[in-house]
Design a protein around this motif. Structure first.
Motif, PDB file in Angstrom:
ATOM      1  N   ALA A  55      -5.862   4.173   2.697  1.00 40.19           N
ATOM      2  CA  ALA A  55      -5.105   3.078   3.310  1.00 40.19           C
ATOM      3  C   ALA A  55      -5.830   2.542   4.535  1.00 40.19           C
ATOM      4  CB  ALA A  55      -3.702   3.552   3.683  1.00 40.19           C
ATOM      5  N   TRP A 109       6.392  -0.349   7.886  1.00 39.45           N
ATOM      6  CA  TRP A 109       6.350   0.952   7.220  1.00 39.45           C
ATOM      7  C   TRP A 109       7.734   1.329   6.715  1.00 39.45           C
ATOM      8  CZ3 TRP A 109       3.540   4.749   5.155  1.00 39.45           C
ATOM      9  CH2 TRP A 109       4.168   5.980   4.948  1.00 39.45           C
ATOM     10  N   ALA A 147      -2.615   4.193  -3.090  1.00 43.46           N
ATOM     11  CA  ALA A 147      -3.744   4.702  -2.319  1.00 43.46           C
ATOM     12  C   ALA A 147      -3.558   6.202  -2.102  1.00 43.46           C
ATOM     13  CB  ALA A 147      -3.866   3.950  -0.994  1.00 43.46           C
ATOM     14  N   ALA A 184      -2.033  -7.205   4.066  1.00 44.76           N
ATOM     15  CA  ALA A 184      -1.222  -5.992   3.914  1.00 44.76           C
ATOM     16  C   ALA A 184       0.219  -6.349   4.253  1.00 44.76           C
ATOM     17  CB  ALA A 184      -1.738  -4.890   4.821  1.00 44.76           C
ATOM     18  N   THR A 200       1.413   5.402  -0.195  1.00 49.06           N
ATOM     19  CA  THR A 200       0.694   6.588   0.250  1.00 49.06           C
ATOM     20  C   THR A 200       1.554   7.843   0.118  1.00 49.06           C
ATOM     21  OG1 THR A 200       1.448   6.367   2.537  1.00 49.06           O
ATOM     22  CG2 THR A 200      -0.563   5.183   1.944  1.00 49.06           C
ATOM     23  N   ILE A 227       0.856  -1.183   0.000  1.00 51.51           N
ATOM     24  CA  ILE A 227       0.000   0.000   0.000  1.00 51.51           C
ATOM     25  C   ILE A 227       0.894   1.236   0.000  1.00 51.51           C
ATOM     26  CG2 ILE A 227      -1.831   1.244   1.203  1.00 51.51           C
ATOM     27  CD1 ILE A 227      -2.626  -1.415   2.498  1.00 51.51           C
ATOM     28  N   CYS A 258       1.349   8.866   6.730  1.00 54.57           N
ATOM     29  CA  CYS A 258       0.536   7.676   7.007  1.00 54.57           C
ATOM     30  C   CYS A 258       1.269   6.633   7.844  1.00 54.57           C
ATOM     31  CB  CYS A 258       0.065   7.056   5.697  1.00 54.57           C
ATOM     32  SG  CYS A 258      -1.005   8.138   4.724  1.00 54.57           S
ATOM     33  N   TYR A 264      -1.246   7.830  -3.719  1.00 56.98           N
ATOM     34  CA  TYR A 264       0.192   8.047  -3.826  1.00 56.98           C
ATOM     35  C   TYR A 264       0.410   9.085  -4.921  1.00 56.98           C
ATOM     36  CZ  TYR A 264       5.137   7.090  -4.739  1.00 56.98           C
ATOM     37  OH  TYR A 264       6.496   7.200  -4.930  1.00 56.98           O
ATOM     38  N   MET A 268       3.516  -1.204   3.975  1.00 55.38           N
ATOM     39  CA  MET A 268       3.087   0.129   3.582  1.00 55.38           C
ATOM     40  C   MET A 268       4.318   0.999   3.375  1.00 55.38           C
ATOM     41  SD  MET A 268      -0.303   1.239   5.781  1.00 55.38           S
ATOM     42  CE  MET A 268      -0.128   2.950   5.226  1.00 55.38           C
TER      43      MET A 268
END
Length: 288
Positions: free
Chosen positions: A102, A139, A169, A118, A95, A93, A128, A171, A121
């Motif tokens: 997200a 992350w 999402a 998921a 961002t 995901i 995010c 981005y 991210m």
């Protein structure tokens, strides 16, 4: 069993031959080949989709053979199949600023309304990061102080986490063509406007200037150098009363409408209702 092979590298002669020969010699039925030659960058790229005759356990051997061909020809080759694993597909995901899309995905996965995992991210900003930490998802910030992304690092992370699909999402950066081809047919974008009439980074403002009363969002596959047309997975709209301010329209779109549109689009893909073939979205099993 469907297998997708992508190859990207410096342009040269005879790059596709060993890949095609190996696949056909193994008895695979090729039903799609896309070739891409970007003269200004001297970039060669290819997508090959085939019906692989061997069990899923043999995909690792095919991947190793493709790796060897890539090493010999100077190509970055990826071998991917949704059927290789029995687990739900793994999502990356991506961002920038807005957390709502997200967050909607992660809630849907948690509540088992979305049959996916998921895996990671990442973002070109840290906005995010808290959402990822809230749901225990790894992350990574791939942006510099100005938010310029490290695209090579992004590719490394996609490979490291063995992702099946990449979800943009909100981005807010354009992916290089080479990245799009490496993961062709697996990159899904949420656009905060209706396509094709309102592309670009300011679709709310553009629609507002045209005095539109209907706004919307679009979930589509990313295809290098093509506008989203036949690549649309899902669109949804909402209608406002005349005189509604742009601020209220954006608030409704960004906080409620866009996230729900994205979840439905991703659901269609992970449930294998639709796929991308020859640059157009088709129902699974309908390749004509």
């Amino acid at each position: 069993m469907q297998v997708v092979i992508t190859a990207v590298g410096p342009d040269n002669r005879g790059l596709a031959d060993p890949i095609v020969h190996h696949v056909t010699a193994a008895g695979a039925n090729i039903f799609e080949i896309q070739m891409y030659d970007h003269d200004s960058e001297r970039l060669f790229a290819m997508l090959l989709r085939c019906d692989w005759p061997s069990p899923a356990s043999e995909i690792a051997a095919l991947r190793q053979q493709m790796h060897e061909i890539g090493h010999e020809k100077g190509l970055s080759i990826r071998t991917w199949s949704r059927d290789e694993r029995t687990e739900p597909p793994r999502l990356a995901i991506c961002t920038t600023f807005r957390p709502e899309p997200a967050l909607a995905l992660l809630r849907s996965i948690r509540d088992k309304r979305l049959n996916a995992t998921a895996a990671v991210m990442l973002g070109n900003r840290n906005s995010c990061r808290g959402v990822a930490e809230q749901f225990g998802v790894d992350w990574h910030n791939i942006g510099d102080a100005r938010g310029e992304p490290d695209n090579a690092r992004m590719i490394e992370l996609f490979d490291q986490y063995e992702v099946d699909y990449i979800v943009l999402a909100r981005y807010m950066r354009v992916l290089p063509a080479s990245t799009c081809w490496r993961f062709a047919g697996r990159i899904i974008n949420l656009h905060h406007g209706l396509l094709p009439p309102f592309p670009g980074f300011r679709p709310y403002e553009d629609a507002y200037q045209h005095r539109m009363l209907t706004y919307g969002a679009t979930v589509h596959f990313i295809v290098p150098e093509l506008d989203a047309g036949n690549q649309i997975i899902h669109q949804s709209t909402f209608t406002v009363f005349p005189g509604t301010s742009l601020e209220l329209i954006k608030r409704q779109g960004e906080t409620d409408h866009e996230p729900s549109c994205l979840v439905e689009g991703i659901r269609r893909v992970v449930d294998r209702e639709v796929e991308l073939h020859f640059h157009r979205v088709v129902r699974r099993g309908q390749l004509g």
